[in-house]
Design an enzyme around this catalytic site. Structure first.
Site, mmCIF file in Angstrom:
data_model
loop_
_atom_site.group_PDB
_atom_site.id
_atom_site.type_symbol
_atom_site.label_atom_id
_atom_site.label_comp_id
_atom_site.label_asym_id
_atom_site.label_seq_id
_atom_site.Cartn_x
_atom_site.Cartn_y
_atom_site.Cartn_z
ATOM 1 N N SER A 31 0.852 -1.190 0.000
ATOM 2 C CA SER A 31 0.000 0.000 0.000
ATOM 3 C C SER A 31 0.894 1.248 0.000
ATOM 4 O O SER A 31 1.669 1.435 -0.932
ATOM 5 C CB SER A 31 -0.958 -0.035 1.195
ATOM 6 O OG SER A 31 -2.026 0.857 1.016
ATOM 7 N N ASP A 44 -9.643 -3.815 -5.621
ATOM 8 C CA ASP A 44 -9.123 -2.939 -4.575
ATOM 9 C C ASP A 44 -9.638 -1.515 -4.804
ATOM 10 O O ASP A 44 -9.441 -0.941 -5.875
ATOM 11 C CB ASP A 44 -7.597 -2.958 -4.608
ATOM 12 C CG ASP A 44 -6.960 -2.249 -3.422
ATOM 13 O OD1 ASP A 44 -7.676 -1.558 -2.688
ATOM 14 O OD2 ASP A 44 -5.742 -2.405 -3.247
ATOM 15 N N HIS A 92 -8.291 -4.944 -1.198
ATOM 16 C CA HIS A 92 -7.028 -4.378 -0.746
ATOM 17 C C HIS A 92 -6.202 -5.398 0.044
ATOM 18 O O HIS A 92 -4.976 -5.352 0.041
ATOM 19 C CB HIS A 92 -7.304 -3.145 0.112
ATOM 20 C CG HIS A 92 -6.106 -2.290 0.345
ATOM 21 N ND1 HIS A 92 -5.392 -1.709 -0.679
ATOM 22 C CD2 HIS A 92 -5.477 -1.913 1.491
ATOM 23 C CE1 HIS A 92 -4.390 -1.001 -0.171
ATOM 24 N NE2 HIS A 92 -4.422 -1.123 1.140
#
Length: 720
Positions: free
Chosen positions: A568, A654, A689
């Protein structure tokens, strides 16, 4: 023919130029066309990327299988949580061998008048149902026939007869809310689509409060649904129109107030809603106009409503104050905020929770998270007692509050360290007794075989960077070792000590696992965060490079065998260090990587973009921010460099970091690299995610990443 010779050529990504102009600067983006998620050409390209990644890593398949088997073998698959008492019931979860998801259960509590007896959890045995046990929700049944399953919230009504739960079956974190009658085990007709995290029942059980996201995936409304009515008529309790503010709510400990919080990373606002009055409107507690970052915990002292406030008002690392309800009618400057916990330069106060008798304070000291307990009696007065901190026998650990019920004589604490599997304690408030309720069992594991130590690297500006070094005890730096170095460094998030079974598969193969606690995180307080955001963001990247150099210079790392890992915002870190110092790394693994940050933040219509302005700056309005971000954003800075072996791991659904970012980045890397190392993208076509859902799928994902790392480090004996 060797494996390398048999690998097909990487997918060719056509160039379709798009021009992006801001502040007089024009950037040519050849791969923006990959954003069209529904375009069959894009889907075909992503499938081709998956096929190429599979071909490149085919000889890692036995290693992946071995790691998965090790994770599975070490995990006690048939397990249960320690029951937590809430309003007359003991709630717990079961997991069964062969099942992907947890089963939510409860059993009625008894009241004998003996607090110790009444608050001692019942003995639950794995695989054995106890008398009166009720299954609230079986995640395995809910997930059956669906490509993805995740819970976004659960709430039980005050009388224990209704269950509200929200589930996601795509991975895009847009949940469907349903309500179950726990007496009849039947679903009500109420179904609400596209809700966000968080659910709360009204005290009388006739309403459910939930949040809704806008088109940019920002939670912007809190709604109340009256059971049995059309969701289209649900009442909007509060709406936040500022695209840079995040909306959420919490419930007071006595469950009579809904605390509405609006904020970003720099300041916040809190309103309260009286849940006992159906016609009540939100009342302002602390306005955003004061620019204070804070959280609020309502308590009742001597029959008077008060608010415990954790805040940064003239307190960089936060302090705790007490504000009595009668002060709310006064102008802000005239309100009396009584000090509960003073500001300290070396201790960060993270927040509070409360019971009827005690305040629980989460603090960060010496980089680690811990708990302090303070009686409510005389709170905010000179007679206030000193906080007490439970003591543990490790230097590097994480202790947090797991549960605190209003009338409970004890609180539930969670504890872990890098080599101590999760423990559950009950802390008796009256005398400070710690009672171990559970030590998570791990098969084929001896903690004495491993060590976690702290070392400090020096940044180029002299700043000391904490490193956590994890290894087998028999692995030393007398000989340089293969190293995997992990980092994050954003949003004031701290990489705290925590046990992980998958990591043992790396350590047992001789890898030294290093966590670089770089600036932009929260390990060393608010200043550590502020020195790695906005116009100081590059410190995050240079800290990581300097930490890597330290590992080489200190003798830990074999310079030819270092893999970097981050996800991320940590994926942005991976992209940045790939451009800054590709020669230091034999491989880089970027999980759901935020590598096209500038493009995303320049478009406020994209998911969460406007909310990012408080973290990175607003490049739309500020030319200096634009120039600074462009100077480090990984995609814009890919150049003719000898990039190492790189894996970008992402998910099609995501909503936090769109798949298009790593897709564009990988295409650009292949175009520019002067090296010969493979650059691959693995995309989960049904995930979000966090990747695919289910614990076995999660283990497979981790096994893929770790096999890639081990292969890059020359430790793939299974694939030889």
């Amino acid at each position: 023919m060797s494996h390398v010779d048999s690998v097909p050529a990487a997918p060719q990504t056509p160039k379709i130029p798009t021009l992006r102009t801001h502040h007089g600067d024009t950037f040519r983006d050849d791969y923006e066309w990959l954003r069209e998620k529904e375009d069959p050409t894009v889907v075909a390209h992503l499938e081709a990327e998956n096929a190429y990644a599979e071909a490149v890593t085919a000889d890692q398949a036995p290693l992946r299988e071995a790691i998965f088997d090790e994770i599975k073998a070490r995990t006690v698959e048939t397990d249960l949580s320690v029951p937590a008492r809430k309003r007359g019931w003991w709630y717990f979860t079961r997991t069964a061998e062969g099942s992907q998801y947890a089963i939510q259960c409860r059993v009625a509590a008894t009241d004998t008048g003996d607090l110790e007896v009444d608050w001692t959890p019942p003995a639950i045995e794995a695989g054995i149902e106890i008398e009166g046990e009720q299954v609230l929700l079986d995640g395995n049944k809910e997930a059956a026939g669906k490509p993805f399953f995740s819970l976004g919230g659960m709430a039980v009504s005050e009388d224990g007869t209704l269950l509200a739960y929200a589930q996601d079956n795509a991975g895009d974190e847009r949940f469907t809310l349903r309500i179950k009658n726990l007496t009849t085990d039947e679903l009500l007709t109420d179904v609400i689509e596209n809700v966000f995290y968080g659910l709360v029942f009204s005290p009388d059980g006739t309403r459910v409060y939930y949040t809704v996201v806008d088109d940019s995936w920002r939670p912007h409304q809190i709604k109340a649904h009256t059971l049995g009515t059309d969701p289209d008529t649900d009442t909007v309790i509060y709406q936040e129109d500022d695209p840079g503010m995040w909306l959420g709510f919490d419930l007071s400990a006595d469950r009579t107030e809904l605390l509405i919080s609006i904020g970003n990373s720099e300041y916040s606002e809190t309103l309260t809603l009286d849940l006992l009055n159906e016609s009540a409107q939100p009342v302002m507690l602390i306005s955003r106009e004061h620019k204070i970052l804070h959280t609020v915990d309502p308590v009742t002292l001597n029959a008077e409503r008060c608010y415990v406030i954790t805040h940064d008002r003239d307190a960089l690392n936060n302090m705790v104050s007490l504000l009595r309800a009668d002060q709310l009618t006064l102008p802000y400057a005239q309100q009396r905020w009584d000090t509960v916990i003073e500001h300290r330069d070396t201790v960060k106060v993270e927040g509070t929770a409360s019971t009827a008798t005690h305040l629980i304070i989460a603090v960060r000291k010496d980089t680690t998270e811990r708990i302090a307990i303070l009686p409510l009696a005389n709170l905010g007065t000179p007679e206030q007692q000193e906080p007490v901190e439970p003591s543990f026998d490790e230097e590097l650990y994480t202790a947090g509050l797991a549960n605190a019920e209003l009338d409970a004589p004890m609180i539930r604490l969670s504890y872990t360290s890098d080599f101590t599997p999760a423990r559950v304690y009950d802390y008796t408030l009256a005398d400070g007794t710690l009672t171990l309720r559970k030590q998570t069992q791990v098969n084929d594991y001896d903690p004495s075989n491993y060590l976690a130590t702290r070392e400090w690297a020096s940044a180029s500006d002299g700043t000391k960077i904490p490193l956590t070094i994890l290894r087998r005890k028999d692995v030393t730096k007398t000989t340089p070792q293969p190293v995997l170095i992990y980092g994050y460094g954003s949003y004031e998030a701290s990489m705290d000590p925590g046990f992980g079974i998958p990591r043992l598969s790396l350590l047992d193969r001789g890898v030294v696992f290093v966590i670089a606690h770089v600036r932009g995180g929260g390990e060393l307080g608010r200043a550590w965060y502020l020195d790695g955001k906005k116009l100081t963001k590059k410190n995050t990247f240079t800290d990581f490079v300097d930490a890597t150099t330290y590992l080489i210079d200190s003798g830990w790392a074999d310079p030819a065998r270092i893999v970097a890992l981050g996800g991320s915002a940590g994926g942005l870190l991976m992209g940045a260090i790939a451009n800054l110092a590709p020669q230091l790394y034999s491989g880089i693994i970027a999980q759901v990587p935020f590598v096209d940050a500038l493009t995303s933040i320049l478009d406020p219509e994209l998911p969460l973009s406007a909310l990012e302005w408080e973290e990175w700056g607003n490049p739309i309005e500020d030319a200096d921010v634009y120039a600074y971000m462009k100077s480090y954003s990984p995609y814009e800075n890919v150049a003719a460099l000898p990039y190492p072996k790189i894996a970008a791991v992402t998910s099609l659904n995501d909503t936090r970091v769109l798949y298009v970012e790593p897709a564009k980045w990988v295409a650009k890397l292949r175009e520019e690299t002067t090296g010969t190392a493979p650059i691959v993208m693995k995309i989960e076509m049904d995930g979000g995610h966090g990747g695919a859902s289910g614990r076995y799928e999660g283990w497979k994902t981790r096994a893929w990443d770790y096999a890639f790392a081990l292969d890059t480090l020359g430790l793939n004996s299974e694939g030889a």
